[in-house]
Scaffold this motif. Sequence first.
Motif, PDB file in Angstrom:
ATOM      1  N   UNK A  51      38.004  47.489  34.037  1.00 25.22           N
ATOM      2  CA  UNK A  51      36.992  48.513  34.328  1.00 25.22           C
ATOM      3  C   UNK A  51      37.537  49.918  34.086  1.00 25.22           C
ATOM      4  N   UNK A  52      38.757  49.981  33.575  1.00 22.77           N
ATOM      5  CA  UNK A  52      39.414  51.262  33.277  1.00 22.77           C
ATOM      6  C   UNK A  52      39.476  52.171  34.502  1.00 22.77           C
ATOM      7  N   UNK A  53      39.865  51.552  35.606  1.00 25.91           N
ATOM      8  CA  UNK A  53      40.059  52.352  36.817  1.00 25.91           C
ATOM      9  C   UNK A  53      41.284  51.810  37.553  1.00 25.91           C
ATOM     10  N   UNK A  54      41.396  52.131  38.837  1.00 25.76           N
ATOM     11  CA  UNK A  54      42.557  51.705  39.624  1.00 25.76           C
ATOM     12  C   UNK A  54      42.077  50.868  40.817  1.00 25.76           C
ATOM     13  N   UNK A  55      42.951  50.015  41.343  1.00 22.09           N
ATOM     14  CA  UNK A  55      42.536  49.179  42.476  1.00 22.09           C
ATOM     15  C   UNK A  55      41.960  49.994  43.629  1.00 22.09           C
ATOM     16  N   UNK A  56      42.489  51.183  43.859  1.00 25.78           N
ATOM     17  CA  UNK A  56      42.006  52.035  44.954  1.00 25.78           C
ATOM     18  C   UNK A  56      40.501  52.262  44.829  1.00 25.78           C
ATOM     19  N   UNK A  57      40.061  52.554  43.603  1.00 26.26           N
ATOM     20  CA  UNK A  57      38.646  52.880  43.431  1.00 26.26           C
ATOM     21  C   UNK A  57      37.786  51.637  43.640  1.00 26.26           C
TER      22      UNK A  57
END
Length: 385
Positions: free
Chosen positions: A346-352
């Motif tokens: 999803x081109x993001x980070x686990x935090x988000x």
Amino acid sequence: MNCGLVRAEVDLDAVAANTRNLARLVRPARLFAVVKADGYGLGAVPVARVALASGASGLCVARPEEGLALRAAGISAPILILGPTVPVLADQVVRAGLTPTVCEPGAAAALARAAEAQSRPLPVHVKIDTGLHRYGILPSEAPAFLNHLAQYSRLRVEGLWTHLATADEADRTFAYEQLARFNEVTAALPAVALRHAANTAAAVDLPEFRLDLVRAGIGIYGYYPSRHVGRTVALRPALTLKSRVIRVHEVGPGETVGYGRTWVARRSSRIALVAGGYGDGYPRQLSNRGVVLIRGRRCPVVGRVSMDLLTADVTHLPEVAVGDEVVLVGRQGDEEVTLDELAELAETIPYELLTRLTPRVPRIYVGSQSVPEADLPEGTEKDLR
Ligand SMILES: Cc1ncc(COP(=O)(O)O)c(C=O)c1O
């Protein structure tokens, strides 16, 4: 009772084990569990309680309101507010015994006034901006600012802290520069009880950053901050995001599935319709990219993820039926869809991904750690299994 099809199971035993492992790793530094943004989306109060019972000696929140909510739930441990306290909340912050971070004279004056009015001592932390360039005072301003704070007799500087820009990057050169700046400026200031700089990444990989206290967030929930952080401490993911198959149907070659007709069946295909979409926090970016688990097997997400639904290709699994459990994040049988894997897709980070889980997804607490009913957010079932 919330019997929603989409549910976030939060394994509090994992939270307990992660906290214990991190606390042991950083000792003699203290571990504060970061539970801002509703405990990274998993429930601040249950996570806070379990973390405090498992080796955390305090908590961090971003905003005063988050600290007030923890106090309202009966949590009496130290709570450090990492972000600003607007003067209008000063009275409440002092009354609740929260520990604000102060970086502006206006906020300091309001807090000092509230402490004076309530005849209470007020421990505060001062954040020093050593290069992240968000919140904080510059090293050059620190001596004058601490001098300024000294005029308030109720106010005691308990901590000095900084936040790192690159602790989870492959190249930590700048993190070391920040630490050098922090050490230099704090050495020239009156001694305080707690100097701190480390998030999970620094706590795990960079022992010299642990100082007196470590602020660990993502590690508490069982995730590594990035692929650059060494897998040297055992962390167990706390989240399993589950749903169910609500329809199974066949589509012929050339037929399309979902909005925009972005997926075209190349052969006769079986499609499982699954409850769960971006309205639950499952990213739309996973359209035609994500993967879910059904009957212990990986099934590609096909077509667009919509607000409430997604579709998966189960042609390889003729036995899939309505009512089957679907794991959107986590383990099912021998297979696992990790949060890291989905974040990358999803081109993001686990935090988000954690913090975007929406309120309509019930958080269900599993494991042997007890959560008093009173701690559960409204609409949450302790265990629906
Ligand atoms: C100031 C501060 N300290 C610590 C943390 C915890 O970071 P992590 O979740 O990477 O451990 C955060 C989270 O963003 C933060 O903002």
